[in-house]
Design a protein around this motif. Structure first.
Motif, PDB file in Angstrom:
ATOM      1  N   GLU A 160      31.681  41.261  37.418  1.00  0.00           N
ATOM      2  CA  GLU A 160      32.670  41.809  38.350  1.00  0.00           C
ATOM      3  C   GLU A 160      33.836  40.835  38.529  1.00  0.00           C
ATOM      4  O   GLU A 160      34.998  41.219  38.444  1.00  0.00           O
ATOM      5  CB  GLU A 160      32.027  42.056  39.721  1.00  0.00           C
ATOM      6  N   GLU A 201      35.452  39.720  29.726  1.00  0.00           N
ATOM      7  CA  GLU A 201      35.008  40.451  30.914  1.00  0.00           C
ATOM      8  C   GLU A 201      33.491  40.557  30.991  1.00  0.00           C
ATOM      9  O   GLU A 201      32.932  40.883  32.033  1.00  0.00           O
ATOM     10  CB  GLU A 201      35.571  41.877  30.903  1.00  0.00           C
ATOM     11  N   TYR A 222      41.832  41.345  34.885  1.00  0.00           N
ATOM     12  CA  TYR A 222      42.864  42.317  35.284  1.00  0.00           C
ATOM     13  C   TYR A 222      44.092  41.602  35.821  1.00  0.00           C
ATOM     14  O   TYR A 222      45.228  41.974  35.525  1.00  0.00           O
ATOM     15  CB  TYR A 222      42.322  43.273  36.363  1.00  0.00           C
ATOM     16  N   PHE A 223      43.841  40.576  36.595  1.00  0.00           N
ATOM     17  CA  PHE A 223      44.953  39.846  37.188  1.00  0.00           C
ATOM     18  C   PHE A 223      45.777  39.150  36.097  1.00  0.00           C
ATOM     19  O   PHE A 223      47.016  39.215  36.113  1.00  0.00           O
ATOM     20  CB  PHE A 223      44.409  38.836  38.201  1.00  0.00           C
ATOM     21  N   GLN A 259      35.938  40.512  35.516  1.00  0.00           N
ATOM     22  CA  GLN A 259      36.765  41.694  35.334  1.00  0.00           C
ATOM     23  C   GLN A 259      38.055  41.597  36.161  1.00  0.00           C
ATOM     24  O   GLN A 259      39.147  41.796  35.642  1.00  0.00           O
ATOM     25  CB  GLN A 259      35.967  42.915  35.760  1.00  0.00           C
ATOM     26  N   TYR A 260      37.893  41.261  37.437  1.00  0.00           N
ATOM     27  CA  TYR A 260      39.089  41.207  38.281  1.00  0.00           C
ATOM     28  C   TYR A 260      40.017  40.082  37.868  1.00  0.00           C
ATOM     29  O   TYR A 260      41.239  40.233  37.900  1.00  0.00           O
ATOM     30  CB  TYR A 260      38.691  41.090  39.757  1.00  0.00           C
TER      31      TYR A 260
END
Lengths: 727, 727
Positions: free
Chosen positions: B379, B459, B386-387, B382-383
């Motif tokens: 998790e 990720e 994304y950032f 992943q974030y």
């Protein structure tokens, strides 16, 4: 309802009133199945001279006096009793849902207690010793009252003491996270324990299938369902109940049941009349409208004849329904729990909106008419309902305003001329003139929970417990938004919206500036809630009055009395939102006016005590959802916490505190905490984890009993043709 | 890789070039397993005199000449061949993913064709016959060029002809909905068919389990996994492979494989030298750095000795790894597909972030190092990714600008003084001075897809196909946001953001005003893409050059040649975003400058034709994800449609059209359409529907083969101790 005649209990200060009631409680502890067939002789009056009864415990086959041999007849004995009861007792007597409610109460109590223990000694002296001249506070008043001197409003703008308040925000938040985390884990364990119990629970073997696509011709829905699931689960599949359109059957069934009841009543009247006159007077009635006109007939004969007429009619209707009125939904049974649990959470068809499966709810809480609603019908209904609720929450003042406008005294006089003489009395006119608008509001507020429950059921939700959760969620928004924010900002949400539209982001600012001015009001509000609310709750005066009225004018047979005496359940749909309101209010004021914390703690502590008694002795739950209410409460507690944190950011801004950004991480942490909890625990509350379902049962389940328990009463198994049951 | 030596094909106009290549294709059709063990004699040159080869078909055991007996040696025969191939051929030869790519191409082609057929005859005359004086268009130019006369820019402001444009918006949207719905249904059927195939596919019997909690002491992870799943699935459970930390083993394994390769190469060199000198020259090399220093040794002896040393070392390392380096992840095998499919989508533990299960990907596309990553690690990763992607997309000009700023000519001369003489040449200086910044941009754009794939793998995604889908999604945003919106508005997204910040909602307005001015540019862009792009694609000149260079300087053994010749797969990660860009551009201009529609249609129609040939004859897919790419493409097509609709709302506003609100329902319909498609189809692309998995297999699966296919090559089954395999 095997527990239908469990008696209500009264205690404490209304004992004298309670003494009048002839407590009749079943003493035989033969288990649930016997209870429904027990006849009148099995009842006897226990302990009625003191008003203590432990009907719920007795019904469950427990000895209430066990372990308390030196039981005092003290009116406050219930307190000791409540304290000595364990969580296991609650689960055994009242089910997991009640236990979860206590977890909620104790969690919230814990939050306020731990917050208060640190914050009261720290913040109150800091606020009261602040040397501050008269400050114009946000409500425009120029002076502080005594309470205000203890609040954050009495701290200097941008003063160093505000750091203590900021620290308090952190403390409250951390305490909340800690208790919530512990509680979620605990409830999850409780749910797992309940679901892995070796007892055979019918709903654990059943799966509710919806959106069955229309079958190819020549096959009935039942054959379609059976062949579909037998192909996928060749070993574990048992059989299915296809949901049918039962309207016609229910009509006949109700008529039949009504006749049976009337025969019983007539026989009682006949029997009573024999006591006066040895031959007795056979009761008669007229067959026309409301028994006022038409031919006079002998009631017993008339109804008996009607019963013999209706019975074959019912059977015929049942046959027709089973054959021709099959709907696109079914209950499917498996011979083991793991397969049922896996089937309930798996996609069966590549087209996901067909053959949708979920865990079957208990038979007693199935909302049969909602089952055949199709996937998109449910979706559309849901959004329509959300929209209606949104309108209701935001603009509820409009219809009330309209009604008030039309029901002025002159209008009433015009439209209902027969009321003229009453309305002309000066005192009546004065009172009505003053209170007519409020009466409209009161009626609206009283009807709102029922309206929201109706709306939730209209969404197409398959079980009563789910519908109540949905209604509770809707009521929460209404209560928090309108009562808390509405009262604080002054006016309904609708008015606030207008301001917000002009300048977005202003809501928290607005809330923040208005909060301190309302501290006293809400402090009183919380205190009032527990003084009056719990008093009413313990005494149960309202249901008592209703029961007495019913018994005097309506009840004739023992069955009628039982029905009038029927204990209710806790009524989560309204209780939890109201508790949540108190929680939200207390939390939002916890740093601004820490004096509210002890009141909040007392509210929930006392609540725990009072409801422990009520749950053990009075209420009988209508359903068991295995703690599914918890995620719902958890989410709303976090929503309140977020509201508190956002409000505090706003209030620190109002206080011109330069270090306001130090509390901005708090809402972010709350959101992350919410996501983590959701990912970690939530899915288990939607479905049954296979690990849990794989625990051993105490015996091989008798599938026929499991199957029959799901047949609705109007389609009673013994009347259903064999070939339908054994396909 | 059994297909590793399938040859690439060349055709058409580069035949003469292709003739040089010694095509060696395997004719024996003994199935995949034989291929890897076939020796050199099995190769023979086919059809090399014409450059036509059908290696992919031959490898699959099909006769490419079947059904085309009168085959002409026409350079355009491939077109007829491509047209005559069916979807089944594609699935058989190249897998479902390729077939889904053709569904995408034909869907988009269909959208443009059907839109164009109606809109070109309707809109072009309306625009060109409009009597309009010189109008200052949004780009500030005062005159229309010929193309502009055919576009919406040439229509009168708020004129009645704009209704035709509004109708065209509806037409394009409806056509898109229709084709998308049909395509989603079709792909869903294809996926169902592939998954219900009676062939035994190892991955359908396996489930990937992650986040295994740390076990109680005394148990190994393997025992823990086995006992856990055996309790839940007493009948269907087979056994498990616990993921191990293979770094040490892989190192030895690679060294060993390298030695084997070098021995083979040395033997070839020795053999070749024998042709010159009957005794031959035994190849030697130095053992030190890069073979430049150190002791000189006989290569064949040296490497053979090393192999005998490494083999037992590898076995020992394998034993240690299996015993001590078990990780918190495992592959679990079931004896039937239904149980595996159900297990992959069910919650196993009440704590949802433990024992998480998903369908196992194919063994060949497992990203082993990602498997043991824990739930929250995934998790968080992943974030974070994304950032980073967000920063890359919005601010990619900043690092490029910095590099450009530092790599000016004077700086280069200072930092790299040995370049001075070159830089002093006037012509070099001019070229470098002009293109240095562009070179930085080109290098960045070339590396971006690889960077995004690296990020996607970081990720914690478990399979190659999923990682490529994720990378493709990221690249789509980059391409559409920067190329389309960036070029249109003029500047990078970063510059646009600054404007948008000042006045939100302005992005669509800004886009709308800039669109007509860029119509010509994008029309040329689309045309260029298919003229140059497909030419390069068909000729495959770049891989051909690379192959020849490799063959000349690097390849020594037959194995080396095979490796250099290794056919690639389609490379969805970059191909689909680029196609999506063309789609987005064409769609957004479809109403404003309808002349772009035929170009778009030709792009996708020609694409279909070219890639039909490439897929049938050149590319070999690296994995099979059973069409999981489709929902991804579907979503992005809808995103483009939404962009088009929002832009049109903006452009109608710019045209001061009073009836602009009539096209506002379109974006809402798109969102509803997207939700409905998602609910109806999406879940089946995440997991396998049980109905599909329950179809019969052609034979009882040999579980030992299924099991062994998942053992990574470095842990090769024949070297793994028996007790580990048969637990």
């Amino acid at each position: 309802m095997p527990l239908s005649f469990a008696t209500r209990r009264t205690c404490g200060w209304i004992e004298s009133f309670a003494l009048e009631i002839p407590f009749k409680v079943l003493a035989s502890t033969g288990g649930e199945r016997d209870l429904t067939t027990t006849n009148q002789e099995d009842f006897y009056v226990i302990d009625s001279c003191l008003g203590f009864d432990y009907s719920v415990m007795i019904l469950k086959g427990l000895d209430p006096w066990e372990g308390s041999s030196s039981r005092t007849r003290n009116p406050f004995a219930w307190i000791r009793e409540a304290f000595s009861s364990t969580e296991k007792d609650v689960i055994n007597l009242s089910g997991l849902d009640s236990a979860v409610y206590f977890v909620f109460l104790s969690t919230v109590f814990g939050i306020f207690l731990l917050s208060g223990i640190i914050m009261l000694p720290a913040l109150l002296p800091l606020a009261s010793t602040e040397k501050i001249k008269r400050v114009v506070d946000s409500t425009g008043k120029n002076a502080f009252n005594d309470l205000d001197k203890l609040s954050m409003a009495h701290m200097k703008e941008n003063g160093p003491r505000l750091f203590a308040s900021a620290a308090a925000c952190y403390w409250v938040s951390l305490v909340t996270y800690y208790f919530l985390w512990k509680a979620y884990k605990h409830v999850s364990d409780l749910r797992a324990e309940a679901l892995m119990s070796p007892e055979i629970k019918a709903e654990q073997f059943a799966v509710l299938v919806r959106d069955i696509p229309s079958s190819s011709e020549g096959y009935s829905k039942k054959e379609q369902v059976d062949s579909y699931f037998r192909a996928i689960y060749p070993e574990a599949y048992y059989k299915s109940i296809v949901v049918t359109e039962n309207k016609a059957v229910i009509k006949i069934y109700k008529e039949l049941e009504d006749c049976k009841k009337k025969v019983a009543r007539a026989e009682i009247i006949y029997g009573n009349s024999k006591e006066v006159n040895p031959e007795g007077v056979r009761p008669t009635h007229k067959t026309g409208l409301l028994g006022l006109i038409g031919k006079k007939v002998d009631s017993i004969e008339y109804y008996n004849k009607k019963i013999t007429e209706l019975t074959p009619k019912l059977e015929a209707a049942q046959k027709v329904t089973l054959k021709d009125k099959q709907q696109g939904s079914a209950l499917v049974f498996f011979t083991n729990r793991v397969t049922a649990a896996a089937a309930a959470q798996s996609a069966h068809s590549p087209i996901i909106d067909t053959w949708t499966t979920i865990n079957a709810p208990e038979p007693r809480q199935l909302l049969w008419t909602n089952l055949p609603k199709t996937f998109y019908e449910r979706e559309v209904r849901q959004y329509v309902v959300y929209f209606i609720v949104f309108l209701t929450i935001c603009f509820y003042m409009i219809p009330i305003g309209l009604i008030s406008a039309f029901t002025t005294l002159p209008n009433l006089r015009k439209m209902l001329p027969f009321l003229k003489p009453i309305l002309d009395i000066t005192s009546v006119r004065t009172v009505l003139g003053a209170y007519l608008p409020q009466i409209a509001l009161i009626v609206f507020l009283a009807l709102l929970p029922k309206f929201l429950l109706f709306l939730s059921k209209a969404e197409g939700i398959p079980s009563q417990s789910h519908a109540e959760r949905a209604a509770s969620g809707k009521y929460f928004y209404f209560v928090v938004l309108n009562v808390f924010i509405g009262v604080t900002i002054g006016g309904t949400l609708f008015d606030s919206f207008k301001d917000i539209q002009e300048k977005p982001k202003s809501i928290f600012e607005k809330l923040a500036t208005s909060l301190p001015g309302n501290a006293t009001f809400f402090l009183t509000f919380v205190a009032l809630k527990f003084f009056v609310g719990y008093g009413l709750e313990l005494s149960r005066i309202v249901p008592l009055i209703i029961f007495h009225l019913k018994r005097k004018y309506l009840c004739k047979t023992e069955g009628d009395v039982k029905e009038a005496w029927l204990p209710s359940d806790l009524g989560y749909a309204t209780k939890i939102p109201n508790d949540m309101l108190i929680f939200t209010v207390t939390l939002c004021y916890s740093v601004i006016a820490p004096l509210i914390l002890p009141f909040g703690a007392v509210y929930f502590g006392l609540g725990w005590l009072v409801f422990r008694n009520q749950v053990l002795n009075v209420y009988v739950p209508k359903y068991e959802s295995y703690g599914k209410m918890w995620p719902h409460m958890h989410k709303r507690i976090l929503a309140s916490l977020l509201l508190f944190q956002a409000t505090m950011v706003g209030y620190f801004g109002v206080k011109k505190f330069h270090f306001t950004p130090i509390i901005i991480p708090l809402p972010i942490v709350t959101i992350i905490f919410s996501i983590v909890c959701n990912k970690k625990f939530y899915r288990f509350f939607q479905c049954t984890a296979l690990e849990v379902a794989s625990h051993e049962l105490k015996e091989t389940p008798n599938m026929e009993i499991v199957y029959n328990s799901f047949i609705p009463p109007c389609m009673n198994a013994d009347k259903v043709p064999e070939e339908q049951l054994n396909v």
